[in-house]
Design a protein around this motif. Structure first.
Motif, PDB file in Angstrom:
ATOM      1  N   ALA A 121       0.829  -1.203   0.000  1.00 30.35           N
ATOM      2  CA  ALA A 121       0.000   0.000   0.000  1.00 30.35           C
ATOM      3  C   ALA A 121       0.865   1.255   0.000  1.00 30.35           C
ATOM      4  O   ALA A 121       0.558   2.228  -0.688  1.00 30.35           O
ATOM      5  N   LEU A 122       1.959   1.230   0.737  1.00 29.59           N
ATOM      6  CA  LEU A 122       2.867   2.380   0.768  1.00 29.59           C
ATOM      7  C   LEU A 122       3.526   2.611  -0.585  1.00 29.59           C
ATOM      8  O   LEU A 122       3.714   3.745  -1.013  1.00 29.59           O
ATOM      9  N   LEU A 123       3.847   1.548  -1.292  1.00 31.10           N
ATOM     10  CA  LEU A 123       4.614   1.661  -2.532  1.00 31.10           C
ATOM     11  C   LEU A 123       3.768   1.809  -3.791  1.00 31.10           C
ATOM     12  O   LEU A 123       4.320   2.049  -4.865  1.00 31.10           O
ATOM     13  N   THR A 124       2.453   1.678  -3.693  1.00 29.75           N
ATOM     14  CA  THR A 124       1.647   1.808  -4.904  1.00 29.75           C
ATOM     15  C   THR A 124       1.662   3.249  -5.404  1.00 29.75           C
ATOM     16  O   THR A 124       1.446   4.178  -4.639  1.00 29.75           O
ATOM     17  N   PRO A 125       1.960   3.444  -6.697  1.00 25.77           N
ATOM     18  CA  PRO A 125       2.029   4.796  -7.232  1.00 25.77           C
ATOM     19  C   PRO A 125       0.692   5.308  -7.768  1.00 25.77           C
ATOM     20  O   PRO A 125       0.612   6.445  -8.229  1.00 25.77           O
ATOM     21  N   VAL A 141       2.900  -4.749  -5.930  1.00 27.84           N
ATOM     22  CA  VAL A 141       3.465  -3.546  -6.527  1.00 27.84           C
ATOM     23  C   VAL A 141       4.916  -3.874  -6.848  1.00 27.84           C
ATOM     24  O   VAL A 141       5.672  -4.292  -5.971  1.00 27.84           O
ATOM     25  N   PRO A 142       5.331  -3.720  -8.113  1.00 27.34           N
ATOM     26  CA  PRO A 142       6.710  -4.065  -8.461  1.00 27.34           C
ATOM     27  C   PRO A 142       7.712  -3.171  -7.735  1.00 27.34           C
ATOM     28  O   PRO A 142       7.524  -1.959  -7.646  1.00 27.34           O
ATOM     29  N   VAL A 143       8.736  -3.790  -7.190  1.00 23.67           N
ATOM     30  CA  VAL A 143       9.824  -3.054  -6.548  1.00 23.67           C
ATOM     31  C   VAL A 143      10.985  -3.101  -7.536  1.00 23.67           C
ATOM     32  O   VAL A 143      11.635  -4.124  -7.697  1.00 23.67           O
TER      33      VAL A 143
END
Length: 148
Positions: free
Chosen positions: A103-107, A120-122
């Motif tokens: 959730a933090l990394l979703t753009p 979400v791809p890192v």
């Protein structure tokens, strides 16, 4: 280890790399100890700025949506009995760390479709961000000049 310390340590080591410490004296053997602590303090400041920038209620809602989509048995809206909420309501308790991280990394600016794209791809985990920042510091403007 508390999250703040873990994050600061990871950021500090990303800047200066892993250092060798003398356990008896508490001194850094591979760089000046005061310089190491200065970088550590700077990374604490970065973390504080990031923490202030996060929309925490939205983060919890996104993490809750992902968690209920991937980890909990839910009914489609049409099949859910009246009064039992929707799959989009926030259940902040019991959300796992992976759901919070994604959730933090979703753009995305709208609601993310966790059923369609659960991860979400890192893609920048190995980026030399500290080197890039160091190269760009010569362009740094005085903060008092920002937003004028």
């Amino acid at each position: 280890m508390p999250n703040q310390l873990r994050a600061v340590q990871a950021l500090t080591e990303s800047v200066v790399g892993p250092q060798i410490w003398d356990g008896r004296l508490g001194e850094c053997q591979t760089m000046p100890t005061d310089k190491y602590y200065a970088v550590e303090e700077a990374m604490e400041a970065v973390l504080e700025r990031v923490a202030a920038a996060i929309d925490w209620p939205r983060l919890l809602a996104e993490a809750s949506w992902r968690h209920s989509t991937l980890h909990e048995r839910t009914l489609d809206d049409e099949e859910r009995p009246a009064g039992q909420g929707t799959p989009w309501e926030c259940h902040a308790t019991g959300v796992c760390g992976a759901c919070l991280r994604h959730a933090l990394l979703t753009p995305e600016t709208g609601a993310h479709n966790w059923a369609k794209t659960p991860d979400v791809p890192v893609t920048r985990i190995d980026a030399d961000w500290a080197g890039t920042v160091a190269e760009s510091l010569r362009y740094r403007r005085d903060l008092s000049q920002v937003n004028r």
